[in-house]
Design a protein around this motif. Structure first.
Motif, PDB file in Angstrom:
ATOM      1  N   VAL A 270      44.621  42.722  31.113  1.00  0.00           N
ATOM      2  CA  VAL A 270      44.447  41.265  31.221  1.00  0.00           C
ATOM      3  C   VAL A 270      45.290  40.682  32.363  1.00  0.00           C
TER       4      VAL A 270
ATOM      5  N   TYR B 268      43.111  40.918  35.325  1.00  0.00           N
ATOM      6  CA  TYR B 268      41.930  40.069  35.195  1.00  0.00           C
ATOM      7  C   TYR B 268      42.259  38.589  35.359  1.00  0.00           C
ATOM      8  N   THR B 269      43.499  38.213  35.058  1.00  0.00           N
ATOM      9  CA  THR B 269      43.851  36.794  35.154  1.00  0.00           C
ATOM     10  C   THR B 269      44.724  36.506  36.381  1.00  0.00           C
TER      11      THR B 269
ATOM     12  N   ARG C  73      34.431  42.744  32.553  1.00  0.00           N
ATOM     13  CA  ARG C  73      34.940  41.381  32.601  1.00  0.00           C
ATOM     14  C   ARG C  73      33.827  40.380  32.256  1.00  0.00           C
TER      15      ARG C  73
ATOM     16  N   PHE D 125      38.989  35.632  32.414  1.00  0.00           N
ATOM     17  CA  PHE D 125      39.062  36.951  31.807  1.00  0.00           C
ATOM     18  C   PHE D 125      37.728  37.288  31.160  1.00  0.00           C
TER      19      PHE D 125
END
Lengths: 242, 307
Positions: free
Chosen positions: A85, A88-89, A239, B50
């Motif tokens: 994460v 992804y962020t 995602r 996300f």
């Protein structure tokens, strides 16, 4: 590029901050040493080039196993620990993540191969070694290993945990290994296709005897690129779907 | 600062978020309140890039989450329900790594990391491996990684999850200290906590927004009337019967009668009448207090569709 290097540096630290990296390295080198002494040098007289060829043969096999062990954790572990994460962020692309991971594991693999260089140098005690042969052999081992690394990275991006990633990576590697056997059982054009796709037999042997074919460079390069891009697609899809 | 327009998210046939729309203004601390599985984390994941929405879109700092995720990621700091920590790394090294990922220039990294550690009181564990830290400290590191690049927006998913009472108070103070510097959106299923930290509460149930407003605004939505608690040295069935007969008494809760308490719901303030009745029935009144409309009750009614 900066983020790729950052990710690779962190990953390298992870390999060597625990015993795992050292154990795989040590076991790989131990096995290489044993096989070199027992089989490559052997009991009967041999030409130096043949000893070197056999060394690269064993080295390629141990390298493939080590590559699976090194790479299977790369993404699967992030999924297990919930750290994916973070990427992804953050303003990090899937491509930067995958290439950073690959760079790190490539360097670990390179360290392992570099640490084995004393073995072929032992041949110099009682024989001659061509630098070209040595370079060609190591190039082959690195290309083959990198192909298995990228394939295992792909497996790691697919699997939910390291164990499954390892199983998947091993299965894929074995599949690519035995394709040349399958090729003899099927007709053209599949015979040519399977023979072309085979990762070791026809591809690696020329390197081990000091011959570098452009077609083999292209093959390994394509395989590495394909599985790296496939890993990126897997992460992008993950995602999207959550 | 954040605008969510008709966002839905499906997981197979399951609809986790349904046609959700809301707006968050700059500098606000917003709480997403809902039961477990209400869809809070899904919403935060969509805002954190996300997860992609199945329908609709959200804009963060003017950038579409669907179209320009990289720009959005630069604006946000995100703390998931479990802090994304590499246990073998030391606190400072970890935050420096995160800062590099988040586009902080190499020269500025030491300063940014120091600031984040100071805000989250982590300086004393700067050289401690993350795996050796207590849960409370790990949660602090989670917040530090979210704010290390000084983002405009902080997204905190269940930041007090698993913390002990002391750590909860520290976390609450930490979140309140961020007010004015960041727009904060946090989720929780603990009503009392969310009311202490947030300017505005969005109540989520089954992926839908069922109520929105400040604590006082939400209280205003509670059913009208007052709640009176009597403390009695002696209570008799006759007394309860007499109280039930009073005009304006809606309900009497005797669940705490064994401890000497009677809870009475009334349509309007009839406390003098209640006191008079207790005296007439020899109830031996010790105290009588008015209770505010319980937000928990309102929350329960909201998620059950009662209001």
């Amino acid at each position: 590029m900066g983020k790729i290097v950052s990710i690779a540096r962190r990953e390298l630290g992870a390999y060597f901050s625990t015993w795992m990296g050292y154990i795989i390295l040590a076991l790989g080198l131990l096995l290489e040493g044993i096989l070199f002494n027992a089989y490559a040098i052997g009991d009967s007289p041999k030409f130096s080039a043949d000893v070197l060829r056999d060394f690269f043969y064993f080295s390629s096999g141990i390298g493939m196993v080590a590559a699976v062990l090194f790479a299977m954790r790369l993404i699967a572990e992030e999924k297990q620990t919930g750290t994916l994460v973070l990427f992804y962020t953050s303003p990090v692309t899937e491509r930067e993540l995958i290439y950073g991971k690959f760079l790190s594991v490539f360097l670990v693999y390179l360290i392992m191969q570099a640490a084995s260089i004393y073995l072929p140098c032992l041949i110099l005690l009682e024989g001659k070694v061509s630098l070209g042969h040595l370079a060609s052999g190591y190039l082959g081992v690195m290309l083959l290993g990198s192909a298995v690394l990228s394939l295992s990275l792909f497996a790691s991006s697919l699997a939910p945990n390291q164990l499954l990633a390892g199983v998947l990576a091993t299965s894929l590697t074995v599949l690519f290994l035995v394709l040349w056997l399958v090729a003899y059982r099927v007709d053209v054009p599949f015979r040519d296709l399977f023979m072309y796709m085979s990762i070791h037999n026809e591809r690696f042997r020329p390197f081990s005897i000091g011959i570098v074919h452009t077609r083999d460079l292209v093959y390994y390069g394509s395989l590495i690129f394909f599985f790296l891009e496939a890993s990126i697609k897997v992460l992008e899809t993950r995602r999207l779907q959550g | 600062m954040i605008e969510v327009r008709s966002v839905s998210k499906f997981f197979g046939n399951k609809k986790a978020v349904r046609d959700l729309s809301f707006t968050i203004h700059e500098g606000e601390i917003i709480g997403l309140l809902g039961l477990n599985g209400a869809g809070k984390s899904t919403i935060l994941k969509i805002l954190g890039c996300f997860l992609e929405a199945s329908q609709g879109d959200a804009w963060v700092g003017g950038h579409s989450v669907a179209q320009n995720a990289q720009a959005v990621r630069s604006l946000i700091g995100y703390l998931p329900d479990k802090p994304p920590l590499y246990e073998e790394m030391k606190t400072r090294a970890y935050l420096e790594f995160v800062a590099r990922l988040k586009n902080v220039s190499a020269n500025a990294i030491p300063q940014y990391v120091d600031d984040a550690m100071r805000k989250t009181n982590l300086l004393e564990v700067s050289d401690v491996s993350l795996g050796e830290l207590s849960h409370g400290y790990q949660q602090r590191v989670g917040i530090a990684q979210a704010l290390v690049h000084k983002p405009k927006i902080l997204i905190l998913d269940e930041p007090i999850n698993g913390l002990d009472p002391v750590q909860i108070i520290e976390m609450r103070d930490l979140i309140l200290s961020l007010k004015g510097q960041h727009t904060v959106i946090l989720s929780s299923h603990i009503l009392s906590e969310i009311t202490k930290t947030c300017d505005r509460i969005l109540v989520i149930d089954k992926g839908q927004l069922v109520a929105e407003g400040s604590e006082s605004q939400l209280r205003g939505k509670a059913p009208q009337g007052i709640h009176v608690r009597l403390e009695l040295a002696r209570s008799t069935p006759e007394l309860v019967k007499a109280l039930r007969g009073l005009s304006g008494v809606l309900q009497i809760d005797e669940s705490a009668a064994s401890q000497g308490f009677l809870d009475i719901s009334c349509s309007h303030d009839i406390r003098p009448l209640i006191a008079q009745t207790v005296v007439q029935e020899n109830g031996e009144l010790l105290s009588m207090g008015r209770k505010e409309a319980e937000l928990e009750t309102l929350f329960f009614k909201l998620v059950k569709g009662g209001v």
